[in-house]
Motif scaffolding. Structure first.
Motif, short mmCIF file in Angstrom:
data_model
loop_
_atom_site.label_atom_id
_atom_site.label_comp_id
_atom_site.label_asym_id
_atom_site.label_seq_id
_atom_site.Cartn_x
_atom_site.Cartn_y
_atom_site.Cartn_z
N LEU A 44 -8.77 50.77 45.17
CA LEU A 44 -8.46 50.64 46.59
C LEU A 44 -7.23 49.77 46.83
O LEU A 44 -6.30 50.15 47.52
CB LEU A 44 -9.66 50.04 47.33
N SER A 45 -7.28 48.58 46.22
CA SER A 45 -6.20 47.64 46.52
C SER A 45 -4.89 48.13 45.92
O SER A 45 -3.83 48.00 46.53
CB SER A 45 -6.55 46.23 46.01
N GLY A 100 -4.03 51.26 45.48
CA GLY A 100 -3.56 52.34 46.33
C GLY A 100 -2.93 51.82 47.61
O GLY A 100 -1.83 52.21 47.99
N ALA A 101 -3.63 50.87 48.24
CA ALA A 101 -3.11 50.29 49.48
C ALA A 101 -1.78 49.62 49.23
O ALA A 101 -0.81 49.80 49.98
CB ALA A 101 -4.13 49.30 50.05
N ALA A 102 -1.73 48.86 48.14
CA ALA A 102 -0.51 48.10 47.87
C ALA A 102 0.67 49.02 47.59
O ALA A 102 1.77 48.82 48.09
CB ALA A 102 -0.73 47.16 46.69
N SER A 138 1.10 52.17 48.52
CA SER A 138 1.58 52.89 49.70
C SER A 138 2.33 51.96 50.65
O SER A 138 3.38 52.29 51.19
CB SER A 138 0.43 53.60 50.41
N LEU A 139 1.76 50.75 50.78
CA LEU A 139 2.42 49.74 51.61
C LEU A 139 3.82 49.44 51.08
O LEU A 139 4.82 49.44 51.82
CB LEU A 139 1.57 48.46 51.58
N THR A 148 6.33 52.45 51.50
CA THR A 148 6.77 52.59 52.88
C THR A 148 7.79 51.51 53.21
O THR A 148 8.87 51.78 53.75
CB THR A 148 5.58 52.44 53.86
N THR A 187 -1.25 41.93 42.48
CA THR A 187 -0.61 42.96 43.30
C THR A 187 0.65 42.41 43.96
O THR A 187 1.69 43.07 43.99
CB THR A 187 -1.59 43.44 44.39
N VAL A 219 5.33 43.45 52.58
CA VAL A 219 4.31 43.65 51.56
C VAL A 219 3.55 42.37 51.26
O VAL A 219 2.34 42.36 51.11
CB VAL A 219 4.96 44.18 50.26
N LEU A 246 -0.90 40.75 52.11
CA LEU A 246 -1.69 40.41 50.92
C LEU A 246 -2.10 38.95 50.96
O LEU A 246 -3.24 38.58 50.66
CB LEU A 246 -0.86 40.66 49.66
#
Lengths: 157, 657
Positions: A22-23, A25-27, A29-30, A33, B361, B395, B399
Motif C-alpha cells: 500500500l505505502s 504504491g501510494a508513494a 504514484s504520489l 505525479t 519511502t 512528496v 509522509l
C-alpha cells in the motif's frame, strides 16, 4: 483459511506485506505525479530563437551573459540582459530582484522562468554558480554544440 | 619535505590498512587467535599514520607552503589562521583526507571500545573497516593526492580560499558531517561481520546500537550546522534548498533514523533481524552515494566541488563493489533467518515498522528526485531537466505528517501489545493541542492558515504525550525526583530526540508560512516597512577587512517608532580571488530573525537590499541540536557499560580461578 484463525505470525506477515504494498504504491504514484508537475526542461538560446521552447510553462534557459547587455531600471529592481550560446543565438531575460554574487557579464548563468510572446524569458530565479571555474553542464553542452556547428560551417567564433 | 612525509605516511597507512583487512581475516579463517588479535594494534597503527599524514597537510597550510599545489589553490598568506587550518578540508583532496582520517578514527575507536566483543567478532569487524579504508586511501593516492607539488616554479602566494568558505561554518560543518557519514561504516561493518558468521542473533544489534546512535547524532549536528550556515552565509535567507548535495546528506540521515529505531526492536524483541541488517548496509551505501554525487559532478549543485569524471568513476566502482558485495552476501546468508516473535498491531513493533516504511519511502522519494535529472537525460537522449523544491515538498511533507502522528502515540506503546486503553488515552492531548495552537494562531498570526494549525498541533501533541509519558513513570512513586533519575539514559535520549523533532517541526512550519520578505531598491535615507518593522538605510560606507574590502550598509530597524537594532550588512570584495560575497546581518531572537542582505549597486548611489522577517527560524536548528543531544545521550545508558563490566568481572574471575 479464515483470517481470524490465522497464526499471529502469519497474520502479522500478511499485514506487513499489505502495508508495504500500500505505502509503496501510494508513494510511487504520489512521487510520479509530483515529478511530472515539477520538472523544468532546459532550452538553449538557439532552441528558443527557433521557437522550439513552449510558452507559458516554466522552463530553464541559460548561456553566457552578453557584454554590455545588462540594463537596469532606475526605479525598481527590474533588470534585463541577453544570454548567448556564443554563436548566432541570443535570448533576452528579464528579472525583478537581486542577482547572485557571481552574476557577471561574460559568465554563464541559468534562469528559470516563463517565455512571453516576445520570446523574452520572464525569470523568477537566476542562478550563477559558486565557483569561478565551474560551468553548469547545460551551458557547457550548449557552448560545445554551437562551437561544433560553427566549425562545420567554416565560420570561426 | 613535510608534504612528502605526509604522502609517505599515507602510503604506510595504506599498507597497514591492507594488513588490517587481510591478516585478521586469515586469523578468523584459520582460527589463529594471534592473527585475530593483531587487528587492534593494526587499527591503532592505521589511525596514527593517517593522523601524521593529516598533520603534515595541516603543517603545509600553517607554514604557507605554496609549493604544495593543494595549499596554493586553497590558501593565502593573508588568510586568518583559523581559516588556513580549516582550508585543509575546504576543497576536494583535503576533505577526503579528513574523511579517511575520520574512518581511521572510528576504526581505532571500535578497537578500543570493543571490550564486550569476542576476539573473533572484533577481528571480523575491524578487518571490514580496514578494507573500507583501503578503498578511501587508494582513492586519495590514485586520483586526488593533496601532497602534489608544483615544482620547480611555484606561486609566491596562494589563490586564496573561496570567500564563502571563510567562515566559522567551514570549521565545524564538514568534520561533523563526515563523522556521521563515515560513522555509518561501523554498523555496516558489524552487519557484514555478523552476516559472515551466519549467526544473525540480537547480539549484533546491541553492539551496533551505541555506535549507530553516535554516528547518527553527528550527522544530525552536521546537517543542522549546514542548514544554519547556508542561512546566514549565502545571503538568500533560505535554510534548505533540496539541493543535490543536501539531499546526499539527508538520505543517509533518513535511513539512519530508520536504522536506530529498527535496531531497538531487533535488540529488545529479536524482530526485523534481516531488515535491520539491510538498513545498516543501506545507511552506509547512501553515505557513499552522497560522496559520489558530490564529487563526480554528475548533478548540478550549489556545492561546486572541483569535479573530475575520473574521481567519479572511482567512487562509482567502489560504490558498486561495496553495495553489490554486501547485498550478495546478504542474499546468500539471510534466507535462513526467521523472526520468531509475533506481535499485535497495537504493539511498539508495529509503530517502528511504520516508522521504517515511511522513512525509507521518504528516502526513496528524495533519491528519485535527486537522480531523476540523470534518468531523464538517459531516457530522452540528452534533454536536461531540473527537479524543483515543489516536488520534494509534495512528496516529503505528507509522509512526514503521517510519521509525526505515529510519533505522538508511540512513546506510550508497549512491546508485543499495547493495551487499547493506553492508546485511547493518547488522543485527548491532540484536542488540547489543537485548541492551544488554534488560539495562539488566532491571537498572534497575521493570517490564519489551516496547514500551520494542523502541523503545529502535531508538534505540540508530540510534546504533550512525551511529558505525559514521563509523568506516568513517576506519578505513582513517592519520591518523584529520585524516580526521574532511575529512568535510563536511552529513555531520556528518546525524549530529547522526539522533543527536538517537535521543535524543528514548529520552526519549519512557522517559518515557511509566516516569513515575509522584500527585495528593494534603497538609497541612504530610504525607509521600507515589513511585518510591522521599519527598516531605514542610514548610510553606505566603505570598510576594509584583513583580506577584503567591503561596502557596508547601516540599516536601523524601528518598531512603533522605537529603534530596535542597527544591522550592518556587507558586500565584500576579496581581492586575491576576485570574488564578491554577500555578508548578511541578522538580528536573531527566540521568536523571530530580522535579516538584511545587500544585493548589488543599482545606480544613483542606490543599492538592491533584501530584507526578511523570519519567525521561529531559530527553532529549526535548536531542534536539530536537541535531536543530536538525544542521540548522544543514549550512549551513556548504563546497559552498554554493564556489558563491559560483567565481562571484566568474568575475566577477573577467570584469572582468580
Amino acid at each position: 483459511m479464515k483470517f481470524g484463525k490465522m497464526k499471529p505470525q502469519r497474520r502479522n506477515r500478511l499485514m506487513i506485506v499489505g502495508l508495504v504494498v500500500l505505502s509503496a504504491g501510494a508513494a510511487v504514484s504520489l512521487a510520479l505525479t509530483a515529478l511530472n508537475e515539477n520538472i523544468n526542461l532546459f532550452y538553449s538560446p538557439e532552441q528558443i530563437v527557433r521557437g522550439e521552447a513552449p510558452r507559458n510553462t516554466l522552463i530553464r534557459a541559460g548561456g553566457m551573459v552578453v557584454e554590455n547587455s545588462v540594463k537596469r531600471s532606475t526605479t525598481d529592481l527590474q533588470v534585463s540582459f541577453l544570454v548567448s550560446d556564443m554563436a548566432a543565438s541570443e535570448v533576452m531575460i528579464s528579472y525583478v530582484g537581486i542577482l547572485p554574487d557571481l552574476f557577471r557579464e561574460g559568465q554563464g548563468v541559468i534562469a528559470r522562468g516563463v517565455l512571453n510572446d516576445q520570446n523574452v524569458l520572464i525569470a523568477e530565479e537566476v542562478l550563477a554558480k559558486h565557483d569561478e571555474t565551474y560551468m553548469p553542464p547545460e551551458i557547457m553542452q550548449t557552448l560545445a554544440e554551437s562551437k561544433a556547428k560553427a566549425e562545420k560551417n567554416g565560420t570561426s567564433l | 619535505m613535510i608534504a612528502e612525509l605526509g604522502h609517505f605516511s599515507l602510503i604506510l597507512a595504506l599498507g597497514l590498512g591492507v594488513c588490517l583487512a587481510v591478516l585478521p581475516s586469515i586469523g578468523v579463517y584459520r582460527r589463529h587467535e594471534g592473527l585475530m588479535r593483531l587487528a587492534g594494534s593494526l587499527s591503532a597503527g592505521l589511525f596514527v599514520f593517517l593522523l601524521i599524514s593529516f598533520s603534515c597537510l595541516a603543517y603545509a597550510f600553517w607554514d604557507d607552503d605554496f609549493s604544495v599545489a593543494y595549499v596554493a589553490r586553497n590558501s593565502n598568506s593573508a588568510l586568518p589562521l583559523q581559516f588556513k587550518l580549516s582550508a585543509i578540508w575546504g576543497a576536494h583532496e583535503g576533505s577526503f583526507l579528513l574523511w579517511t582520517l575520520i574512518m581511521g578514527g572510528w576504526t581505532f575507536a571500535v578497537s578500543v571500545f570493543s571490550g564486550g566483543l569476542s576476539v573473533d567478532m572484533r577481528a571480523r569487524v575491524l578487518a571490514i573497516m580496514g578494507a573500507l579504508s583501503i578503498g578511501f586511501m587508494l582513492f586519495i593516492l590514485l586520483t586526488s593526492n593533496p601532497f602534489d607539488r608544483i615544482l620547480p616554479v611555484f606561486p609566491a602566494d596562494g589563490a586564496d580560499l573561496n570567500p564563502l568558505l571563510q567562515d566559522f561554518g567551514l570549521i565545524v560543518h564538514p568534520p561533523m558531517l563526515y563523522m556521521g557519514y563515515v560513522g555509518f561504516a561501523v554498523p555496516f561493518a558489524f552487519a557484514i561481520a555478523t552476516l559472515t558468521t551466519g549467526r544473525l542473533d540480537a547480539a549484533w544489534a546491541r553492539w551496533s546500537r551505541p555506535w549507530t546512535n553516535v554516528a547518527w547524532a553527528f550527522l544530525t549536528v552536521g546537517i543542522t550546522l549546514g542548514s544554519w550556515w547556508a542561512y546566514y552565509e549565502l545571503g538568500w535567507g533560505g535554510w534548505w534548498f533540496w539541493d543535490a548535495v543536501e539531499n546526499a546528506s539527508f538520505m543517509p540521515w533518513l535511513i539512519g533514523t530508520a536504522l536506530i529505531h529498527s535496531l531497538a526492536a531487533t535488540e529488545k524483541r529479536g524482530v526485523f533481524k534481516s531488515w535491520t541488517v539491510l538498513l545498516a548496509i543501506f545507511a552506509f551505501s547512501f553515505s557513499l552515494l552522497g560522496a559520489f554525487l558530490v564529487r563526480s559532478g554528475v548533478l548540478t549543485s550549489v556545492h561546486a566541488f572541483a569535479v573530475d569524471p575520473e574521481r567519479g568513476m572511482f567512487i562509482l566502482a567502489f560504490l558498486v563493489l561495496v553495495i553489490g558485495g554486501s547485498l550478495t552476501l546478504y542474499a546468500i546468508k539471510v534466507s535462513g533467518i526467521k523472526s520468531e516473535a509475533g506481535f499485535d498491531w497495537t504493539a511498539r513493533e508495529t509503530m517502528i515498522l511504520a516508522n521504517n516504511l515511511l522513512l525509507v519511502t521518504a528516502a526513496g522519494a528524495v533519491l528519485l528526485g535527486t537522480l531523476y535529472p540523470l534518468i531523464y537525460e538517459a531516457l530522452t537522449d540528452g534533454k536536461k531537466i531540473s527537479v524543483g523544491p515543489p516536488y520534494f515538498n509534495a512528496v516529503f511533507v505528507p509522509l512526514m505528517l503521517l510519521l509525526f502522528a505515529i510519533m505522538a502515540v508511540s512513546p506510550a506503546s508497549r512491546w508485543k501489545k499495547t493495551p487499547r486503553e493506553t492508546l485511547r488515552r493518547q488522543f485527548p492531548a491532540l484536542i488540547g493541542s489543537l485548541i492551544v495552537v488554534a488560539s495562539l494562531v488566532l491571537a498572534f498570526a497575521t493570517e490564519v492558515s489551516v496547514a500551520v494549525i494542523l502541523i503545529d498541533t502535531l508538534a505540540l501533541w508530540i510534546v504533550a504525550n512525551l511529558v505525559r509519558d514521563l509523568w506516568s513513570k513517576v506519578a505513582n512513586k513517592v519520591a518523584k525526583l529520585p524516580a526521574l533519575f532511575q529512568q535510563t539514559m536511552s529513555y531520556y535520549g528518546m525524549l530529547l530526540g522526539h522533543l527536538g523533532i517537535a521543535v524543528t517541526i514548529a520552526g519549519v512550519c512557522t517559518t515557511v508560512y509566516y516569513t515575509e520578505e522584500k527585495d528593494l531598491r534603497m538609497a541612504a535615507g530610504d525607509v521600507a516597512e515589513l511585518a510591522g518593522y521599519e527598516f531605514r538605510l542610514n548610510a553606505m560606507r566603505q570598510i576594509k577587512g584583513p583580506n577584503y574590502v567591503a561596502d557596508q550598509g547601516e540599516v536601523e530597524v524601528f518598531q512603533e517608532g522605537r529603534s530596535v537594532v542597527k544591522l550592518y550588512p556587507e558586500k565584500r570584495f576579496y581581492a586575491v580571488s576576485k570574488n564578491v560575497m554577500t555578508e548578511a546581518d541578522i538580528d536573531p531572537t527566540l521568536f523571530r530573525d530580522l535579516f538584511v542582505a545587500l544585493g548589488e549597486p543599482v545606480g544613483d548611489d542606490a543599492w538592491a537590499v533584501r530584507i526578511h522577517y523570519k519567525p521561529f527560524v531559530r527553532w529549526i536548528w535548536f531542534g536539530g541540536l536537541l535531536i543530536a543531544l538525544g542521540g548522544f545521550c543514549t550512549v551513556l545508558d548504563r546497559r552498554y557499560r554493564a556489558v563491559k563490566r560483567s565481562r571484566q568481572a568474568a575475566v577477573t574471575l577467570g584469572v582468580a580461578a
